[in-house]
Motif scaffolding. Structure first.
Motif, PDB file in Angstrom:
ATOM      1  N   LEU A  92       0.666  -1.053  -0.086  1.00  0.00           N
ATOM      2  CA  LEU A  92      -0.195   0.152  -0.040  1.00  0.00           C
ATOM      3  C   LEU A  92       0.826   1.316  -0.092  1.00  0.00           C
ATOM      4  CD1 LEU A  92      -2.696   1.299  -0.216  1.00  0.00           C
ATOM      5  CD2 LEU A  92      -2.843   0.859   2.476  1.00  0.00           C
ATOM      6  N   LEU A  93       2.010   1.173   0.709  1.00  0.00           N
ATOM      7  CA  LEU A  93       3.094   2.380   0.680  1.00  0.00           C
ATOM      8  C   LEU A  93       3.314   2.453  -0.668  1.00  0.00           C
ATOM      9  CD1 LEU A  93       4.248   4.502   2.508  1.00  0.00           C
ATOM     10  CD2 LEU A  93       6.006   2.842   2.679  1.00  0.00           C
ATOM     11  N   ALA A  94       3.768   1.584  -1.369  1.00  0.00           N
ATOM     12  CA  ALA A  94       4.344   1.771  -2.580  1.00  0.00           C
ATOM     13  C   ALA A  94       3.270   2.365  -3.663  1.00  0.00           C
ATOM     14  CB  ALA A  94       4.989   0.420  -3.136  1.00  0.00           C
ATOM     15  N   PHE A  95       2.162   1.848  -3.299  1.00  0.00           N
ATOM     16  CA  PHE A  95       0.968   2.222  -3.998  1.00  0.00           C
ATOM     17  C   PHE A  95       0.936   3.705  -4.080  1.00  0.00           C
ATOM     18  CE2 PHE A  95      -3.558   3.278  -4.838  1.00  0.00           C
ATOM     19  CZ  PHE A  95      -3.570   2.984  -6.122  1.00  0.00           C
ATOM     20  N   SER A  96       0.866   4.221  -2.885  1.00  0.00           N
ATOM     21  CA  SER A  96       0.494   5.482  -2.472  1.00  0.00           C
ATOM     22  C   SER A  96       1.632   6.466  -3.277  1.00  0.00           C
ATOM     23  CB  SER A  96       0.167   5.701  -0.927  1.00  0.00           C
ATOM     24  OG  SER A  96       1.224   5.476  -0.166  1.00  0.00           O
ATOM     25  N   LYS A  97       3.022   6.091  -2.936  1.00  0.00           N
ATOM     26  CA  LYS A  97       4.034   6.808  -3.305  1.00  0.00           C
ATOM     27  C   LYS A  97       3.765   6.820  -5.020  1.00  0.00           C
ATOM     28  CE  LYS A  97       7.742   5.756  -0.311  1.00  0.00           C
ATOM     29  NZ  LYS A  97       9.066   4.959  -0.157  1.00  0.00           N
ATOM     30  N   THR A  98       3.504   6.036  -5.690  1.00  0.00           N
ATOM     31  CA  THR A  98       3.406   5.903  -7.133  1.00  0.00           C
ATOM     32  C   THR A  98       2.182   6.793  -7.417  1.00  0.00           C
ATOM     33  OG1 THR A  98       4.219   3.710  -7.268  1.00  0.00           O
ATOM     34  CG2 THR A  98       2.723   4.686  -9.208  1.00  0.00           C
ATOM     35  N   ALA A  99       1.059   6.753  -6.777  1.00  0.00           N
ATOM     36  CA  ALA A  99      -0.177   7.609  -6.953  1.00  0.00           C
ATOM     37  C   ALA A  99       0.091   9.106  -6.895  1.00  0.00           C
ATOM     38  CB  ALA A  99      -1.286   7.208  -5.839  1.00  0.00           C
ATOM     39  N   VAL A 100       0.893   9.453  -5.816  1.00  0.00           N
ATOM     40  CA  VAL A 100       1.265  10.649  -5.622  1.00  0.00           C
ATOM     41  C   VAL A 100       2.217  11.377  -6.827  1.00  0.00           C
ATOM     42  CG1 VAL A 100       2.811  12.335  -4.354  1.00  0.00           C
ATOM     43  CG2 VAL A 100       1.209  10.720  -3.215  1.00  0.00           C
ATOM     44  N   ARG A 101       3.169  10.411  -7.163  1.00  0.00           N
ATOM     45  CA  ARG A 101       3.933  10.821  -8.416  1.00  0.00           C
ATOM     46  C   ARG A 101       3.151  10.771  -9.701  1.00  0.00           C
ATOM     47  NH1 ARG A 101       8.211   6.558  -6.423  1.00  0.00           N
ATOM     48  NH2 ARG A 101       9.390   7.860  -5.173  1.00  0.00           N
ATOM     49  N   ASN A 102       1.975   9.794  -9.897  1.00  0.00           N
ATOM     50  CA  ASN A 102       1.200   9.977 -11.044  1.00  0.00           C
ATOM     51  C   ASN A 102       0.301  11.235 -11.176  1.00  0.00           C
ATOM     52  OD1 ASN A 102       2.265   7.560 -11.896  1.00  0.00           O
ATOM     53  ND2 ASN A 102       0.709   6.168 -11.317  1.00  0.00           N
ATOM     54  N   TYR A 103      -0.230  11.456 -10.250  1.00  0.00           N
ATOM     55  CA  TYR A 103      -1.108  12.711  -9.981  1.00  0.00           C
ATOM     56  C   TYR A 103      -0.098  14.031 -10.278  1.00  0.00           C
ATOM     57  CZ  TYR A 103      -5.271  10.712  -8.390  1.00  0.00           C
ATOM     58  OH  TYR A 103      -6.499   9.946  -8.306  1.00  0.00           O
ATOM     59  N   ALA A 104       0.784  14.049  -9.489  1.00  0.00           N
ATOM     60  CA  ALA A 104       1.814  15.284 -10.091  1.00  0.00           C
ATOM     61  C   ALA A 104       2.179  15.293 -11.421  1.00  0.00           C
ATOM     62  CB  ALA A 104       3.144  15.196  -9.081  1.00  0.00           C
ATOM     63  N   VAL A 105       2.477  14.231 -11.967  1.00  0.00           N
ATOM     64  CA  VAL A 105       2.741  14.277 -13.410  1.00  0.00           C
ATOM     65  C   VAL A 105       1.631  14.654 -14.119  1.00  0.00           C
ATOM     66  CG1 VAL A 105       3.640  13.071 -15.242  1.00  0.00           C
ATOM     67  CG2 VAL A 105       4.921  12.545 -13.278  1.00  0.00           C
ATOM     68  N   ALA A 106       0.560  13.971 -14.004  1.00  0.00           N
ATOM     69  CA  ALA A 106      -0.719  14.386 -14.554  1.00  0.00           C
ATOM     70  C   ALA A 106      -1.115  15.974 -14.506  1.00  0.00           C
ATOM     71  CB  ALA A 106      -1.949  13.473 -14.234  1.00  0.00           C
ATOM     72  N   ILE A 107      -0.843  16.337 -13.464  1.00  0.00           N
ATOM     73  CA  ILE A 107      -1.240  17.915 -13.395  1.00  0.00           C
ATOM     74  C   ILE A 107      -0.584  18.620 -14.241  1.00  0.00           C
ATOM     75  CG2 ILE A 107      -1.168  19.995 -11.707  1.00  0.00           C
ATOM     76  CD1 ILE A 107      -2.004  18.083  -9.404  1.00  0.00           C
ATOM     77  N   THR A 108       0.957  18.122 -14.611  1.00  0.00           N
ATOM     78  CA  THR A 108       1.915  19.095 -15.220  1.00  0.00           C
ATOM     79  C   THR A 108       1.382  18.859 -16.598  1.00  0.00           C
ATOM     80  OG1 THR A 108       3.523  17.112 -15.526  1.00  0.00           O
ATOM     81  CG2 THR A 108       3.690  18.919 -13.678  1.00  0.00           C
ATOM     82  N   GLU A 109       0.571  17.893 -17.189  1.00  0.00           N
ATOM     83  CA  GLU A 109      -0.077  17.583 -18.488  1.00  0.00           C
ATOM     84  C   GLU A 109      -1.407  18.076 -18.682  1.00  0.00           C
ATOM     85  OE1 GLU A 109       2.104  16.483 -20.892  1.00  0.00           O
ATOM     86  OE2 GLU A 109       3.765  16.244 -19.464  1.00  0.00           O
ATOM     87  N   THR A 110      -1.774  18.646 -17.914  1.00  0.00           N
ATOM     88  CA  THR A 110      -3.359  19.013 -17.741  1.00  0.00           C
ATOM     89  C   THR A 110      -3.480  20.451 -18.387  1.00  0.00           C
ATOM     90  OG1 THR A 110      -3.798  17.676 -16.002  1.00  0.00           O
ATOM     91  CG2 THR A 110      -5.728  19.436 -16.400  1.00  0.00           C
ATOM     92  N   ALA A 111      -4.319  20.671 -19.469  1.00  0.00           N
ATOM     93  CA  ALA A 111      -4.432  21.914 -19.905  1.00  0.00           C
ATOM     94  C   ALA A 111      -5.898  22.492 -19.502  1.00  0.00           C
ATOM     95  CB  ALA A 111      -4.392  21.902 -21.626  1.00  0.00           C
ATOM     96  N   THR A 112      -6.914  21.611 -19.209  1.00  0.00           N
ATOM     97  CA  THR A 112      -8.119  21.770 -18.684  1.00  0.00           C
ATOM     98  C   THR A 112      -8.201  22.455 -17.350  1.00  0.00           C
ATOM     99  OG1 THR A 112      -9.074  20.418 -20.392  1.00  0.00           O
ATOM    100  CG2 THR A 112     -10.703  21.186 -18.888  1.00  0.00           C
TER     101      THR A 112
END
Length: 165
Positions: A92-112
């Motif tokens: 769960l810790l590894a999943f949550s770390k990855t989720a934080v990273r994925n959301y951070a990256v997704a935000i940098t790719e978001t135009a809307t």
């Protein structure tokens, strides 16, 4: 295969920062290896099963190579831990770390703008989720982040258990 330091003088210990990176790789790989081995029996496609077998073989080899560096890690006192709770908490810790990273990256790719607001809110929830599972693990000694030797011992035990499954 044993690796040797190529400089003029062999190091007596690894540096703290590289030891922590080593810890992250071993813990992540061990949990991944355990998940692959548990899931292997559910795979029916021969091609996918072969890919799983190859990946398992490679992860086992990687862990064996990385574990060779543990004797070079800085030393402190060590303790035992409960593998089952620690395994699921670590996953769960590894999943949550990855989720934080994925959301951070997704935000940098978001135009809307509306999507960015939703992703930022979900990133905050992912950060809180990470804090919850980290605190759970830390309080129970599953992730002794301030005790390097215990952290490394836990990695060795987890990797050896994953290899021996």
């Amino acid at each position: 295969m044993h690796y040797q330091y190529s400089g003029k003088q062999s190091p007596r210990t690894l540096a703290w920062h590289e030891t922590l990176e080593l810890h992250e790789l071993v813990a992540f790989s061990s949990i991944g290896l355990m998940k692959l081995k548990k899931g292997l029996k559910k795979i029916e496609c021969p091609t996918l099963k072969a890919i799983y077998h190859q990946t398992i073989k490679e992860l086992e080899a990687n862990l064996k190579e990385l574990l060779q560096f543990y004797p070079l890690a800085p030393r402190e006192d060590e303790e035992e831990r409960n593998f089952d709770k620690a395994f699921y908490a670590g996953d769960l810790l590894a999943f949550s770390k990855t989720a934080v990273r994925n959301y951070a990256v997704a935000i940098t790719e978001t135009a809307t703008p509306e999507l960015r607001v939703v992703l930022a809110k979900q990133l905050q929830m992912a950060i809180l989720s990470h804090a919850r599972i980290f605190n759970y693990m830390y309080e129970r000694g599953f992730y002794p982040s301030y005790n390097l030797q215990q952290l490394l011992k836990n990695d060795v035990n987890l990797a050896n258990r994953a290899i021996s499954m």
